[in-house]
Design a protein around this motif. Structure first.
Motif, PDB file in Angstrom:
ATOM      1  N   ASN A  31       0.608  -1.291  -0.138  1.00 35.73           N
ATOM      2  CA  ASN A  31       0.138  -0.028  -0.145  1.00 35.73           C
ATOM      3  C   ASN A  31       0.918   1.144  -0.060  1.00 35.73           C
ATOM      4  O   ASN A  31       0.340   2.347   0.312  1.00 35.73           O
ATOM      5  N   GLY A  32       2.230   0.985  -0.302  1.00 31.19           N
ATOM      6  CA  GLY A  32       2.867   2.366  -0.341  1.00 31.19           C
ATOM      7  C   GLY A  32       2.972   3.341   0.766  1.00 31.19           C
ATOM      8  O   GLY A  32       3.330   4.435   0.817  1.00 31.19           O
ATOM      9  N   ILE A  33       3.026   2.456   2.135  1.00 33.51           N
ATOM     10  CA  ILE A  33       3.021   3.213   3.418  1.00 33.51           C
ATOM     11  C   ILE A  33       4.673   3.359   3.610  1.00 33.51           C
ATOM     12  O   ILE A  33       5.560   2.587   3.557  1.00 33.51           O
ATOM     13  N   PRO A  34       4.914   4.797   3.832  1.00 30.08           N
ATOM     14  CA  PRO A  34       6.473   5.129   4.032  1.00 30.08           C
ATOM     15  C   PRO A  34       6.707   4.959   5.447  1.00 30.08           C
ATOM     16  O   PRO A  34       5.943   4.834   6.244  1.00 30.08           O
ATOM     17  N   GLY A  35       8.061   4.603   5.676  1.00 35.38           N
ATOM     18  CA  GLY A  35       8.610   4.303   7.269  1.00 35.38           C
ATOM     19  C   GLY A  35       8.951   2.969   7.634  1.00 35.38           C
ATOM     20  O   GLY A  35       9.287   2.755   8.206  1.00 35.38           O
ATOM     21  N   ILE A  36       8.370   2.058   6.690  1.00 37.16           N
ATOM     22  CA  ILE A  36       8.642   0.574   7.151  1.00 37.16           C
ATOM     23  C   ILE A  36       9.395   0.269   5.747  1.00 37.16           C
ATOM     24  O   ILE A  36       9.016  -0.109   4.688  1.00 37.16           O
ATOM     25  N   GLU A  37      10.827   0.031   5.730  1.00 34.92           N
ATOM     26  CA  GLU A  37      11.601  -0.371   4.992  1.00 34.92           C
ATOM     27  C   GLU A  37      11.614  -1.853   4.562  1.00 34.92           C
ATOM     28  O   GLU A  37      11.793  -2.160   3.280  1.00 34.92           O
ATOM     29  N   ALA A  38      11.622  -2.641   5.317  1.00 34.89           N
ATOM     30  CA  ALA A  38      11.889  -3.993   5.163  1.00 34.89           C
ATOM     31  C   ALA A  38      12.728  -4.356   4.310  1.00 34.89           C
ATOM     32  O   ALA A  38      12.663  -5.100   3.169  1.00 34.89           O
ATOM     33  N   ASP A  39      14.061  -4.044   4.577  1.00 37.30           N
ATOM     34  CA  ASP A  39      15.207  -4.207   3.985  1.00 37.30           C
ATOM     35  C   ASP A  39      15.533  -5.798   3.497  1.00 37.30           C
ATOM     36  O   ASP A  39      16.165  -6.139   2.299  1.00 37.30           O
ATOM     37  N   CYS A  40      15.222  -6.810   4.362  1.00 35.56           N
ATOM     38  CA  CYS A  40      15.211  -8.149   4.158  1.00 35.56           C
ATOM     39  C   CYS A  40      14.069  -8.726   3.427  1.00 35.56           C
ATOM     40  O   CYS A  40      14.311  -9.887   3.405  1.00 35.56           O
ATOM     41  N   GLY A  41      13.198  -7.761   3.125  1.00 41.09           N
ATOM     42  CA  GLY A  41      12.077  -8.558   2.348  1.00 41.09           C
ATOM     43  C   GLY A  41      11.153  -9.518   3.498  1.00 41.09           C
ATOM     44  O   GLY A  41      10.273 -10.220   2.685  1.00 41.09           O
ATOM     45  N   GLY A  42      11.195  -9.320   4.639  1.00 39.10           N
ATOM     46  CA  GLY A  42      10.503 -10.218   5.602  1.00 39.10           C
ATOM     47  C   GLY A  42      11.081 -11.534   6.023  1.00 39.10           C
ATOM     48  O   GLY A  42      10.425 -12.334   6.378  1.00 39.10           O
ATOM     49  N   ALA A  43      12.330 -11.699   5.887  1.00 37.78           N
ATOM     50  CA  ALA A  43      13.037 -12.894   6.347  1.00 37.78           C
ATOM     51  C   ALA A  43      13.466 -12.968   7.803  1.00 37.78           C
ATOM     52  O   ALA A  43      14.034 -13.848   8.418  1.00 37.78           O
ATOM     53  N   CYS A  44      13.064 -11.698   8.583  1.00 40.06           N
ATOM     54  CA  CYS A  44      13.388 -11.634   9.910  1.00 40.06           C
ATOM     55  C   CYS A  44      15.066 -11.393  10.154  1.00 40.06           C
ATOM     56  O   CYS A  44      15.482 -12.014  11.031  1.00 40.06           O
ATOM     57  N   ALA A  45      15.725 -10.609   9.243  1.00 37.24           N
ATOM     58  CA  ALA A  45      17.014 -10.638   9.281  1.00 37.24           C
ATOM     59  C   ALA A  45      17.528  -9.098   9.191  1.00 37.24           C
ATOM     60  O   ALA A  45      18.557  -9.036   9.035  1.00 37.24           O
ATOM     61  N   CYS A  46      16.599  -8.472   9.562  1.00 34.15           N
ATOM     62  CA  CYS A  46      16.993  -6.808   9.695  1.00 34.15           C
ATOM     63  C   CYS A  46      15.829  -6.418  10.903  1.00 34.15           C
ATOM     64  O   CYS A  46      15.086  -7.213  11.220  1.00 34.15           O
ATOM     65  N   SER A  47      16.010  -5.240  11.115  1.00 34.74           N
ATOM     66  CA  SER A  47      14.981  -4.466  11.893  1.00 34.74           C
ATOM     67  C   SER A  47      14.279  -3.296  11.306  1.00 34.74           C
ATOM     68  O   SER A  47      13.751  -2.536  11.998  1.00 34.74           O
ATOM     69  N   THR A  48      14.467  -3.193  10.115  1.00 36.24           N
ATOM     70  CA  THR A  48      13.864  -2.163   9.278  1.00 36.24           C
ATOM     71  C   THR A  48      12.265  -2.104   9.140  1.00 36.24           C
ATOM     72  O   THR A  48      11.727  -1.007   8.586  1.00 36.24           O
ATOM     73  N   CYS A  49      11.717  -2.992   9.513  1.00 40.80           N
ATOM     74  CA  CYS A  49      10.024  -3.064   9.745  1.00 40.80           C
ATOM     75  C   CYS A  49       9.608  -3.007  11.362  1.00 40.80           C
ATOM     76  O   CYS A  49       8.399  -3.217  11.424  1.00 40.80           O
ATOM     77  N   HIS A  50      10.274  -2.490  12.013  1.00 41.02           N
ATOM     78  CA  HIS A  50       9.957  -2.320  13.533  1.00 41.02           C
ATOM     79  C   HIS A  50       8.879  -1.212  13.597  1.00 41.02           C
ATOM     80  O   HIS A  50       9.149  -0.202  13.040  1.00 41.02           O
ATOM     81  N   VAL A  51       8.099  -1.688  14.545  1.00 43.26           N
ATOM     82  CA  VAL A  51       7.063  -0.580  14.945  1.00 43.26           C
ATOM     83  C   VAL A  51       6.737  -0.622  16.308  1.00 43.26           C
ATOM     84  O   VAL A  51       7.288  -1.982  16.936  1.00 43.26           O
ATOM     85  N   TYR A  52       6.047   0.114  16.929  1.00 43.47           N
ATOM     86  CA  TYR A  52       5.520   0.129  18.402  1.00 43.47           C
ATOM     87  C   TYR A  52       3.862  -0.321  18.101  1.00 43.47           C
ATOM     88  O   TYR A  52       3.414   0.418  17.382  1.00 43.47           O
ATOM     89  N   VAL A  53       3.403  -1.477  18.864  1.00 42.50           N
ATOM     90  CA  VAL A  53       2.017  -1.516  18.670  1.00 42.50           C
ATOM     91  C   VAL A  53       1.317  -0.802  19.798  1.00 42.50           C
ATOM     92  O   VAL A  53       2.089  -0.673  20.969  1.00 42.50           O
ATOM     93  N   ASP A  54       0.162  -0.387  19.697  1.00 35.90           N
ATOM     94  CA  ASP A  54      -0.688   0.166  20.523  1.00 35.90           C
ATOM     95  C   ASP A  54      -0.711  -0.533  21.984  1.00 35.90           C
ATOM     96  O   ASP A  54      -0.806  -1.763  21.554  1.00 35.90           O
TER      97      ASP A  54
END
Length: 107
Positions: A31-54
C-alpha cells in the motif's frame, strides 16, 4: 481482511485493508506506506520494519519468537514490551483495528 492503521512518527495515519495471510509488513509495502523499509524482504534478518504496537494490542498479538526478539536488539529505540517486527505478524481477521506506530529514524 483486517483494517490496519500505520502511524508515521510525525503522526500522519494511513488506514488500509490488508488481506488475511499477508504480514503487516507486506500490507505496508503493498500500500506504499512510508517508514517501513523491510530491507530483508520479510526474512526476519533486519529490523527495518520495526514498529510500536498500541498498548491494548500487546497481549492480543502472538508472542515474539526468539528470532524476532534477537532482531529487535538492532532496532532504533526498541521498547521491551511494545516493539514488534511487522514481518513477523500475520494478518488475520482478529487483527482488525490494529494500530502500529513507526519510530523516528535517526539519520
Amino acid at each position: 481482511m483486517a483494517r490496519i492503521t500505520y502511524v508515521e512518527h510525525n503522526g500522519r495515519e494511513h488506514v488500509v485493508e490488508v488481506p488475511n495471510g499477508l504480514t503487516v509488513m507486506e500490507g505496508a509495502r503493498d500500500n506504499g506506506i512510508p517508514g517501513i523499509e523491510a530491507d530483508c524482504g520479510g526474512a526476519c534478518a533486519c529490523s527495518t520494519c520495526h514498529v510500536y504496537v498500541d498498548p491494548e494490542w500487546v497481549d492480543r498479538l502472538p508472542p515474539k519468537e526468539p528470532m524476532e526478539q534477537d532482531m529487535l536488539d538492532f532496532a532504533w529505540e526498541p521498547d521491551p514490551v511494545r516493539s514488534r517486527l511487522t514481518c513477523q505478524i500475520k494478518v488475520t481477521p482478529a487483527l482488525d483495528g490494529l494500530r502500529v506506530q513507526m519510530p523516528e529514524r535517526q539519520i
